[in-house]
Enzyme design. Structure first.
Site, PDB file in Angstrom:
ATOM      1  CE  LYS A  35      72.167 -33.303  -1.694  1.00  0.00           C
ATOM      2  NZ  LYS A  35      71.562 -34.679  -1.184  1.00  0.00           N
ATOM      3  CG  HIS A  83      73.876 -44.024  -1.015  1.00  0.00           C
ATOM      4  ND1 HIS A  83      73.015 -44.140   0.006  1.00  0.00           N
ATOM      5  CD2 HIS A  83      74.170 -42.593  -0.735  1.00  0.00           C
ATOM      6  CE1 HIS A  83      72.757 -43.060   0.672  1.00  0.00           C
ATOM      7  NE2 HIS A  83      73.523 -42.172   0.148  1.00  0.00           N
TER       8      HIS A  83
END
Length: 459
Positions: free
Chosen positions: A165, A284
């Site tokens: 992130k 994912h």
């Protein structure tokens, strides 16, 4: 007899309560909510018809084939306890309706058309039983759990990951730096966010190069094998394959794909490439909640998980269970077993409608990710066991001292939990105590525990 035109009730042809299911049939459990006034048998039969050989009126070309051989059959209907006018309809499909080795075709047939059907207020596919004969037409995961452990030389514990992130906006070099720090601190993997593809602020090739450098440096310094899930998802299949090929040329161990937005056809191609070239494949599930979140319409995630095991992937995100309701825990563990185990018994309390035999198709590692931190470690270790990947994004990068100490804290917490479990301690009861003890000899863990202590963990 001649051809008799006209519209007739589906249930005359497609509702067959006496049918004995065959071992080669694909079986489906649908949660059906009929429109008011539509009898459940007619609704169940309509689902069977519209997802197999039927159409709204009798057609003369029906006479050119054997409907008995090719039609889907609704063979059992039961009311859903506690719900008004809702039923589970069981449908059996003959194997010949499906193309071998194509998850795409299986879904187009079973869920392609019938969900917009007027006679139904809502429809949800709850589970599928994939027959052994059909399973055997799929390659499945590129490598599977055991081969992955052997490649990584990591045994007897869950693997640790971290999503880098902020997910959008970092330059490739700064991104690679964050990757290096996390891996150097003790994580096994770092991860591209699902929406990191190739944007103006960071093109894919630059990211791949800097991440490969980070991996090699961290491996050299720690003596452990490291990986970063390089997201190969792209706008075309050709571009996706190009990225996977480049990853292989860099010698990295693993790539990543968003299998629902990328599509099953692309995913299966990538999985075949990964097996042929020794790459692990991390999956994912971006977009899954659009499909699986409504409880009476859509497709349950356990079906999407089964489909992924057939299409191919070595890891898949599967929720965290932590802090959720008790019932959800059982349901989640149900599909976690469907991903990992070779044979799963029918168990309605865990949402498993059919016994599933995977006949040695490799297993998939479930990934727990989203809002977890060091205090959750004992519970996660207990719930998921060794064969899982625990992913801490903010729970690593949010450490007050930085990324590497955040990684150290997670690794220390994990090793402490695994050791405690192996010594026979009860992680559910003594979890907080185990973490506190470990804090005494790890200042990094102590600092992490301090930051997140207010976020309580209820079992």
């Amino acid at each position: 007899v001649g051809f008799k035109a006209g519209v007739k009730d589906y249930k005359l042809t497609y509702y067959t309560p006496d049918y004995e299911t065959k071992d080669t049939d694909i079986l489906a459990a649908f949660r059906v909510t009929p429109q008011p006034g539509v009898p459940p048998e007619e609704a169940g039969a309509a689902v069977a018809a519209e997802s197999s050989t039927g159409t709204w009126t009798t057609v003369w070309t029906d006479g050119l084939t054997s409907l008995d051989r090719y039609k889907g059959r609704c063979y059992h209907i039961e009311p859903v306890v506690g719900e008004e006018n809702q039923y589970i309809a069981y449908v059996a499909y003959p194997l010949d309706l499906f193309e071998e080795g194509s998850v795409t075709n299986m879904f187009t047939s079973i869920v392609g058309n019938v969900f917009g059907f007027k006679a139904l207020r809502a429809l949800r596919l709850e589970d599928l039983r994939i027959p052994v004969a059909y399973v055997k037409t799929f390659q499945g995961p590129p490598h599977g759990i055991q081969v992955e452990r052997d490649k990584l030389n990591k045994y007897g514990r869950p693997l640790l990951g971290c999503t880098i992130k902020p997910k959008l906006g970092l330059s490739a070099k700064n991104y690679g730096r964050a990757v290096y720090e996390c891996l150097r601190g003790g994580l096994d993997f770092t991860k591209d966010d699902e929406n990191v593809n190739s944007q103006p602020f960071m093109r894919w090739r630059d990211r791949f190069l800097f991440c490969a450098e980070a991996i090699n440096k961290a491996q050299a310094e720690t003596g452990e094998i490291k990986g970063h899930y390089l997201n190969a998802t792209a706008g075309t299949c050709e571009e996706m394959m190009k990225r996977a090929v480049f990853a292989r040329e860099l010698g990295v161990p693993i790539v990543m794909h968003d299998y629902l937005t990328g599509g099953f056809t692309a995913n299966t191609s990538l999985a075949h490439y990964c097996r042929d070239n020794g790459l692990l494949l991390h999956i994912h599930r971006a977009m899954h909640a659009v499909i699986d979140r409504q409880k009476n319409h859509g497709i349950h995630f356990r079906v999407l998980a089964k489909a992924l095991r057939m299409s191919g992937g070595d890891h898949i995100h599967a929720g965290t269970v932590v802090g959720k309701l008790e019932g959800e825990r059982e349901i989640t563990l149900g599909f976690v077993d469907l991903l990992r185990d070779d044979f799963i018994e029918k168990d309605r309390s865990r949402g498993i409608y059919f016994t599933q035999d995977w006949v040695s198709l490799p297993g998939v590692l479930p990934v727990a990710s989203g809002g977890i931190h060091v205090w959750h470690m004992p519970a996660l270790t207990e719930i998921f066991g060794d064969d899982s990947v625990l992913q801490f994004g903010g729970g690593t990068l949010g450490h007050p001292w930085g990324n590497a100490p955040g990684a150290v804290a997670n690794r220390v917490a994990l090793e402490a939990c695994v050791q405690a479990r192996n010594e026979g301690r009860d992680l559910a009861r003594e979890g907080n105590e185990i973490i506190r003890e470990a804090c005494k000899w790890s200042p990094e863990l102590a600092a992490a525990c301090e930051v997140w202590k207010a976020i309580k963990f209820e079992f």
